[in-house]
Design an enzyme around this catalytic site. Structure first.
Site, PDB file in Angstrom:
ATOM      1  N   CYS A 170      35.494  34.116  34.005  1.00  0.00           N
ATOM      2  CA  CYS A 170      36.051  32.807  33.669  1.00  0.00           C
ATOM      3  C   CYS A 170      34.902  31.803  33.579  1.00  0.00           C
ATOM      4  CB  CYS A 170      37.024  32.386  34.774  1.00  0.00           C
ATOM      5  SG  CYS A 170      37.724  30.743  34.559  1.00  0.00           S
ATOM      6  N   HIS A 214      45.607  34.829  30.873  1.00  0.00           N
ATOM      7  CA  HIS A 214      44.547  34.185  31.673  1.00  0.00           C
ATOM      8  C   HIS A 214      44.536  32.667  31.411  1.00  0.00           C
ATOM      9  CE1 HIS A 214      40.227  34.130  33.328  1.00  0.00           C
ATOM     10  NE2 HIS A 214      40.343  32.941  32.747  1.00  0.00           N
ATOM     11  N   GLU A 215      44.627  32.282  30.127  1.00  0.00           N
ATOM     12  CA  GLU A 215      44.581  30.842  29.785  1.00  0.00           C
ATOM     13  C   GLU A 215      45.879  30.138  30.197  1.00  0.00           C
ATOM     14  OE1 GLU A 215      41.707  29.871  29.238  1.00  0.00           O
ATOM     15  OE2 GLU A 215      40.895  31.839  28.723  1.00  0.00           O
ATOM     16  N   HIS A 257      45.738  29.054  33.639  1.00  0.00           N
ATOM     17  CA  HIS A 257      44.986  27.805  33.878  1.00  0.00           C
ATOM     18  C   HIS A 257      45.898  26.574  33.779  1.00  0.00           C
ATOM     19  CE1 HIS A 257      40.892  29.033  34.553  1.00  0.00           C
ATOM     20  NE2 HIS A 257      40.806  29.712  33.417  1.00  0.00           N
TER      21      HIS A 257
HETATM   22  C1  4LI Z   1      29.112  37.886  23.916  1.00  0.00           C
HETATM   23  C2  4LI Z   1      29.450  37.543  22.629  1.00  0.00           C
HETATM   24  C3  4LI Z   1      31.943  43.067  32.079  1.00  0.00           C
HETATM   25  C4  4LI Z   1      31.853  41.809  32.683  1.00  0.00           C
HETATM   26  C5  4LI Z   1      33.079  43.476  31.431  1.00  0.00           C
HETATM   27  C6  4LI Z   1      30.087  38.152  24.862  1.00  0.00           C
HETATM   28  C7  4LI Z   1      30.784  37.504  22.258  1.00  0.00           C
HETATM   29  C8  4LI Z   1      32.962  40.933  32.633  1.00  0.00           C
HETATM   30  C9  4LI Z   1      34.189  42.621  31.347  1.00  0.00           C
HETATM   31  C10 4LI Z   1      31.432  38.092  24.534  1.00  0.00           C
HETATM   32  C11 4LI Z   1      34.132  41.346  31.964  1.00  0.00           C
HETATM   33  C12 4LI Z   1      31.766  37.756  23.207  1.00  0.00           C
HETATM   34  C13 4LI Z   1      35.012  38.685  28.830  1.00  0.00           C
HETATM   35  C14 4LI Z   1      36.837  37.929  30.010  1.00  0.00           C
HETATM   36  C15 4LI Z   1      35.519  39.602  30.883  1.00  0.00           C
HETATM   37  C16 4LI Z   1      32.866  39.605  33.274  1.00  0.00           C
HETATM   38  C17 4LI Z   1      37.096  35.023  28.907  1.00  0.00           C
HETATM   39  C18 4LI Z   1      32.054  39.147  26.669  1.00  0.00           C
HETATM   40  C19 4LI Z   1      33.291  37.236  25.896  1.00  0.00           C
HETATM   41  C20 4LI Z   1      33.235  39.656  27.428  1.00  0.00           C
HETATM   42  C21 4LI Z   1      34.518  37.692  26.602  1.00  0.00           C
HETATM   43  C22 4LI Z   1      39.521  35.454  29.343  1.00  0.00           C
HETATM   44  C23 4LI Z   1      39.032  37.387  30.941  1.00  0.00           C
HETATM   45  C24 4LI Z   1      38.179  36.084  29.042  1.00  0.00           C
HETATM   46  C25 4LI Z   1      35.418  43.081  30.639  1.00  0.00           C
HETATM   47  C26 4LI Z   1      32.192  38.342  35.229  1.00  0.00           C
HETATM   48  C27 4LI Z   1      35.299  33.750  29.887  1.00  0.00           C
HETATM   49  N1  4LI Z   1      36.052  37.837  28.921  1.00  0.00           N
HETATM   50  N2  4LI Z   1      34.719  39.555  29.818  1.00  0.00           N
HETATM   51  N3  4LI Z   1      36.586  38.782  31.017  1.00  0.00           N
HETATM   52  N4  4LI Z   1      32.449  38.340  25.515  1.00  0.00           N
HETATM   53  N5  4LI Z   1      34.219  38.613  27.703  1.00  0.00           N
HETATM   54  N6  4LI Z   1      37.916  37.099  30.072  1.00  0.00           N
HETATM   55  N7  4LI Z   1      35.245  40.482  31.909  1.00  0.00           N
HETATM   56  N8  4LI Z   1      32.398  39.570  34.512  1.00  0.00           N
HETATM   57  N9  4LI Z   1      36.338  34.740  29.966  1.00  0.00           N
HETATM   58  O1  4LI Z   1      33.249  38.624  32.686  1.00  0.00           O
HETATM   59  O2  4LI Z   1      36.957  34.456  27.844  1.00  0.00           O
HETATM   60  S1  4LI Z   1      40.448  36.826  30.012  1.00  0.00           S
HETATM   61 CL1  4LI Z   1      33.421  37.714  22.725  1.00  0.00          CL
HETATM   62 NI    NI Z   2      39.310  31.057  32.901  1.00  0.00          NI
END
Ligand code: 4LI
Ligand code: NI
Length: 190
Positions: free
Chosen positions: A110, A153-154, A157
């Site tokens: 997040c 998730h959103e 929030h």
């Molecule tokens: C770069 C360019 C490992 C760590 C695996 C990155 C483009 C985590 C997972 C992204 C994790 C993009 C994501 C979310 C997780 C971790 C969110 C990277 C962006 C992966 C999105 C809302 C949960 C969403 C699976 C702390 C900010 N997003 N990874 N969780 N990606 N991203 N969530 N988990 N460890 N969060 O985050 O936008 S639902 Cl697209």
């Molecule tokens: Ni969040």
């Protein structure tokens, strides 16, 4: 444009409030808010812009995360995440959901949480959602996979809920009943 210093972090009381419904038709101010949220998630997924402005990548961001307690959020998935969805949701709600659950096998992250909180976050695998677009039109759509996870998730929030509220504190990686893991590809996560 929204940058990391505009995003409030866990411990800020706004993240624990129930956000206010947005009045329709949308005011110019609320429209701009929606556009800015969507711009953030798009920019954050663009390597050059993310580096230039030091943006942490995300697929979703909700208004309370920039300290505006209103029921509005943005989601954006580009082709290389295997999805193709871009939306701003105003006064969103889940109208029905599967019995089956799903979770990200890598756990959730997040933009408002500057630490990794390990564990499975059980979500509905499939949801039918309703809400309004930025132009005030009603939408209704079905989501599965990462978009369904991110929508929930959103939406959390907007109700003052953080992803780690759903993690089993005694056993964070406990097998989730009736659930399928979702593996985000390494190239998406990098
Ligand atoms: C770069 C360019 C490992 C760590 C695996 C990155 C483009 C985590 C997972 C992204 C994790 C993009 C994501 C979310 C997780 C971790 C969110 C990277 C962006 C992966 C999105 C809302 C949960 C969403 C699976 C702390 C900010 N997003 N990874 N969780 N990606 N991203 N969530 N988990 N460890 N969060 O985050 O936008 S639902 Cl697209
Ligand atoms: Ni969040």
């Amino acid at each position: 444009m929204i940058v990391m210093k505009d995003i409030i972090r866990e411990g800020h009381p706004t993240l624990r409030q129930k956000a206010e419904e947005v009045k329709l038709p949308l005011s110019a101010e609320d429209q701009k808010l929606g556009e800015e949220l969507l711009e953030y998630v798009k920019n954050s997924q663009d390597d050059e812009l993310a580096e230039k402005y030091d943006l942490r990548p995300g697929v979703g961001i909700a208004a309370p995360q920039i300290n505006i307690s209103k029921r509005i959020f943005a989601l954006h998935f580009d082709e290389h995440s295997g999805e193709n969805l871009s939306l701003v949701a105003v006064n969103p709600k889940i109208v029905s959901h599967s019995v089956e659950k799903a979770y990200l096998s890598g756990g959730e992250g997040c933009l408002s949480v500057d630490r990794s909180v390990p564990g499975y976050v059980p979500r509905y695998a499939r949801i039918t959602v309703k809400g309004y677009t930025l132009t005030g039109e009603e939408f209704k759509t079905r989501l599965k996979g990462l978009p369904a996870i991110a929508f929930q998730h959103e939406l959390d929030h907007l109700n003052g809920i953080m992803f780690y509220d759903h993690i089993n504190p005694n056993d964070p990686f406990q097998e989730v009943e009736n659930a399928s893991p979702i593996d985000l590809q390494a190239e998406t996560v990098e």
